[in-house]
Design a protein around this motif. Structure first.
Motif, mmCIF file in Angstrom:
data_model
loop_
_atom_site.group_PDB
_atom_site.id
_atom_site.type_symbol
_atom_site.label_atom_id
_atom_site.label_comp_id
_atom_site.label_asym_id
_atom_site.label_seq_id
_atom_site.Cartn_x
_atom_site.Cartn_y
_atom_site.Cartn_z
ATOM 1 N N ARG A 118 53.426 45.568 41.553
ATOM 2 C CA ARG A 118 53.962 45.592 41.562
ATOM 3 C C ARG A 118 55.616 45.803 40.918
ATOM 4 N NH1 ARG A 118 55.456 43.549 47.604
ATOM 5 N NH2 ARG A 118 57.563 44.653 46.895
ATOM 6 N N TRP A 119 55.630 43.771 40.580
ATOM 7 C CA TRP A 119 56.530 43.694 39.667
ATOM 8 C C TRP A 119 56.786 43.963 38.124
ATOM 9 C CZ3 TRP A 119 60.908 42.561 43.126
ATOM 10 C CH2 TRP A 119 60.173 42.454 44.085
ATOM 11 N N HIS A 120 55.299 44.207 37.525
ATOM 12 C CA HIS A 120 55.062 43.994 36.132
ATOM 13 C C HIS A 120 54.463 45.290 35.870
ATOM 14 C CE1 HIS A 120 55.945 42.675 32.317
ATOM 15 N NE2 HIS A 120 54.747 43.680 32.393
ATOM 16 N N SER A 121 53.722 45.884 36.018
ATOM 17 C CA SER A 121 52.284 47.046 35.733
ATOM 18 C C SER A 121 51.849 46.793 34.786
ATOM 19 C CB SER A 121 52.883 48.450 35.719
ATOM 20 O OG SER A 121 51.788 49.293 35.163
ATOM 21 N N GLY A 122 50.622 46.800 34.707
ATOM 22 C CA GLY A 122 50.149 46.028 32.921
ATOM 23 C C GLY A 122 49.980 44.420 32.712
ATOM 24 N N LEU A 123 51.344 43.423 33.238
ATOM 25 C CA LEU A 123 50.396 42.326 32.804
ATOM 26 C C LEU A 123 49.637 41.386 33.449
ATOM 27 C CD1 LEU A 123 52.749 40.029 32.181
ATOM 28 C CD2 LEU A 123 53.047 39.807 34.757
ATOM 29 N N ALA A 124 49.393 41.431 34.605
ATOM 30 C CA ALA A 124 47.446 41.458 34.332
ATOM 31 C C ALA A 124 46.676 41.849 35.101
ATOM 32 C CB ALA A 124 47.466 40.839 36.124
ATOM 33 N N HIS A 125 45.663 41.794 34.730
ATOM 34 C CA HIS A 125 43.982 41.935 34.550
ATOM 35 C C HIS A 125 43.243 41.456 35.322
ATOM 36 C CE1 HIS A 125 44.618 44.986 30.820
ATOM 37 N NE2 HIS A 125 45.563 44.143 30.556
ATOM 38 N N ARG A 126 42.419 42.215 36.033
ATOM 39 C CA ARG A 126 41.518 41.105 37.192
ATOM 40 C C ARG A 126 40.252 41.120 36.114
ATOM 41 N NH1 ARG A 126 37.717 39.674 40.661
ATOM 42 N NH2 ARG A 126 38.741 40.311 42.853
ATOM 43 N N VAL A 127 39.225 40.000 36.034
ATOM 44 C CA VAL A 127 37.844 40.113 36.030
ATOM 45 C C VAL A 127 37.203 39.417 36.596
ATOM 46 C CG1 VAL A 127 36.572 39.264 33.930
ATOM 47 C CG2 VAL A 127 39.137 39.843 33.311
ATOM 48 N N GLU A 128 35.801 40.111 36.691
ATOM 49 C CA GLU A 128 34.885 39.830 37.581
ATOM 50 C C GLU A 128 33.494 38.799 36.955
ATOM 51 O OE1 GLU A 128 33.327 38.870 41.485
ATOM 52 O OE2 GLU A 128 35.070 40.116 41.484
ATOM 53 N N LEU A 129 33.382 37.581 37.497
ATOM 54 C CA LEU A 129 32.239 37.005 36.827
ATOM 55 C C LEU A 129 31.247 36.585 37.902
ATOM 56 C CD1 LEU A 129 31.816 35.052 34.017
ATOM 57 C CD2 LEU A 129 33.276 33.695 35.480
ATOM 58 N N PRO A 130 30.429 37.510 36.919
ATOM 59 C CA PRO A 130 29.240 37.663 37.973
ATOM 60 C C PRO A 130 27.871 36.550 37.625
ATOM 61 C CG PRO A 130 28.732 39.666 36.167
ATOM 62 C CD PRO A 130 30.479 38.382 36.257
ATOM 63 N N LEU A 131 27.003 36.977 38.207
ATOM 64 C CA LEU A 131 25.959 35.634 37.624
ATOM 65 C C LEU A 131 25.782 36.166 36.948
ATOM 66 C CD1 LEU A 131 24.389 34.489 41.018
ATOM 67 C CD2 LEU A 131 25.170 32.699 39.595
ATOM 68 N N PRO A 132 24.411 36.276 35.802
ATOM 69 C CA PRO A 132 23.878 36.205 34.982
ATOM 70 C C PRO A 132 23.007 37.390 35.216
ATOM 71 C CG PRO A 132 23.584 34.185 34.522
ATOM 72 C CD PRO A 132 24.384 34.282 35.905
ATOM 73 N N GLU A 133 22.078 38.298 34.678
ATOM 74 C CA GLU A 133 20.747 38.707 34.970
ATOM 75 C C GLU A 133 19.392 37.776 35.119
ATOM 76 O OE1 GLU A 133 20.309 42.277 35.335
ATOM 77 O OE2 GLU A 133 22.512 41.878 35.773
#
Length: 557
Positions: A231-246
């Motif tokens: 809302r305040w700064h588009s593109g400033l933050a990136h969401r990353v998922e850290l899954p368990l390995p295969e």
């Protein structure tokens, strides 16, 4: 004859009061303890996070902007370990400490461009400040003061467990009382809106040239925070998922570290477990269990089953062939080492001994780590010792192709006894040794040809291996000294059956028969050596070197 005892040399063991408990870290923070110094951090399962980190780092470094990575991972996915490893490897590179393997240094993988360039990563470390932030009173003011005075080109701020009240309250600019009231009244959205506004303001102000890595196991909180930041700064933050390995990678991490930290192998623990323990290990490795859950499943396989039902499973087999030493000399040496054979067939010219339990650990040493690795190797490898005296060596060298006695000697060396062998199979093995000894008694040790051969072997020293390796390759009809497929840096003299890492996850189902078939041990390697001094000088050191080699196999794959 009374058994003579060796001079008293203490056999050191890992200092553990309860020997059956497996050693493994229950939290990433515990890895700082000395007992976990051999824990191997695998970097493969952080690939997605590493890519986002690298892209964000490069963009901020060049543009002097700011970036926020919001990293979610469930318990056991390695969030804290990631932050810790980044910081450790950053310091290692910044201080100019040696780093033999670039791909195993997380900082170089993150900041060394793509493909990884060591010089780029080193320059980035020298021009970057990295801070691991802990939730304590006044942390934000402390970091702000640092940022205002810092003159480096780039700053990285690692914040683990960002969902903690200590982080959110100060970023929202609330007093302890205000924060607790709003939280109790369910106004988390309002709190996160304040946090987002402050973060955006800071990234445009005091915290320019900064990459924030915010890690949390609260997916909803990160989603909410991401929405507010957009809302305040588009593109400033990136969401990353850290899954368990295969599953196969997760099992490799658990397997290698079980072996690196303990005196019993991963396979041994699984094999000891009953049907329920095997199934639990399978389900945990293939399911959504974290690393600690997986370690605990292997620990339960060892401790919750009082004993393995039925006869013991066959281990991998390491055959040691000593050339030029008569069985009586070898038998005396084994007695001095207090090696107790499960099956012995000594003869005048050819002898064999089988050791299913203690063999590596009888080589006295005051090195605790050697003692641990020796027992580790014993838990997964049986030793079969074959000795061929000078007459047998002479015959193998001089007899024509297709000679029956040579074929018998090769069959003796190739033999792979099984715990399940019935009497006919054992009788056959015994008869082979007896037949070889009878035939070799006809070799004339006083002949000039034999004496010349014996002198040449003794005078050749270490270079004699070139001769007998070529001869053995011809007799076995196989190429010697080829690397193991599982780890090509390990090169047995002869590989009759390849080593397969124990992998319960490769079983087609959780059925106990499928698992047992999958983890069945079938490797057979042969090592040839010749120590012709009467006291077998150097043989013990040779054996210790093989313990190191094959223990490293268990700890690496």
């Amino acid at each position: 004859m009374a058994k003579s005892r060796r001079a008293s040399v203490p056999l050191s063991r890992p200092t553990s009061l309860y020997q059956q408990l497996l050693l493994f870290p229950e939290r990433a923070e515990y890895l700082e303890q000395a007992r976990y110094e051999r824990y191997l951090v695998h970097l493969e399962h952080w690939q997605a996070l590493s890519t986002e980190f690298r892209l964000g780092f490069e963009a901020v470094y060049e543009r002097r902007s700011a970036r926020i990575l919001l990293v979610h991972g469930g318990q056991g996915t390695g969030k804290t370990l990631f932050a810790r490893r980044v910081a450790e490897d950053f310091i290692r590179v910044k201080e100019g400490r040696p780093c033999a393997e670039v791909q195993q240094n997380l900082w170089l993988r993150l900041a060394g461009s793509k493909p990884v360039d060591r010089e780029v990563g080193e320059k980035a470390a020298q021009t970057t400040a990295l801070r691991r932030i802990h939730a304590r009173s006044g942390w934000l003011e402390e970091e702000r003061k640092f940022a205002k005075n810092d003159t480096t080109d780039m700053r990285v701020f690692l914040v683990d467990d960002v969902h903690k009240d200590g982080f959110l309250r100060e970023w929202a600019g609330l007093s302890a009382g205000e924060y607790m009231r709003l939280k109790a009244e369910g106004h988390l959205d309002a709190i996160l809106e304040s946090v987002a506004q402050k973060l955006v303001e800071d990234c445009r102000g005091d915290f320019q040239r900064a990459l924030f890595v915010l890690l949390s196991n609260d997916a909803g909180l990160l989603d909410n925070l991401h929405e507010q930041l957009e809302r305040w700064h588009s593109g400033l933050a990136h969401r990353v998922e850290l899954p368990l390995p295969e599953p196969d990678l997760k099992e490799k991490i658990v397997r290698t570290n079980t072996n690196r930290l303990n005196r019993l192998s991963y396979w041994y623990c699984l094999d000891r477990g009953g049907p329920d323990e095997k199934k639990r290990a399978y389900d945990t490795m293939r399911g959504d269990g974290g690393f600690v859950d997986s370690f605990k499943a292997i620990d339960r396989a060892l401790t919750e089953s009082s004993s393995r039902s039925g006869r013991p499973a066959n281990k991998n087999l390491l055959t040691l062939v000593t050339l030029g030493s008569d069985p009586l000399t070898i038998a005396s040496h084994l007695e001095a080492l207090e090696l107790e054979s499960d099956d012995a067939l000594p003869g005048e010219h050819v002898g064999t001994w089988l050791f299913r339990q203690r063999w590596a650990s009888t080589l006295a040493t005051d090195d605790q780590e050697y003692a641990r690795r020796a027992e580790l190797l014993e838990s997964e490898f049986t030793l079969r010792w074959v000795t061929l005296d000078m007459a047998a060596w002479y015959h193998l060298h001089h007899a024509p192709t297709g000679d029956g006695l040579c074929e018998t000697l090769v069959e003796i060396m190739r033999s792979s006894p099984s715990i399940g062998d019935l009497k006919p199979a054992k009788d056959k093995a015994k008869q082979l040794v007896n037949n070889a000894n009878v035939s070799l008694s006809k070799v004339d040790p006083s002949s000039d040809v034999f004496r010349d051969f014996e002198c040449q072997c003794r005078d050749a020293g270490r270079s004699r291996s070139l001769d007998y390796e070529a001869m053995l390759a011809r007799r076995f009809g196989m190429t010697l000294s080829r690397g193991l497929e599982a780890l090509t840096s390990i090169r047995p003299d002869l590989t009759l059956a390849q080593y397969e890492p124990c992998a319960v996850t490769s079983a087609p189902s959780s059925g106990v028969q499928d698992i047992r078939a999958t983890i069945r041990r079938t490797c057979h390697v042969i090592e040839f050596t010749s120590h012709l001094q009467l006291d077998l000088r150097g043989l013990d050191d040779y054996l210790r070197s093989k313990v190191d080699v094959y223990a490293s196999l268990l700890e690496s794959v």
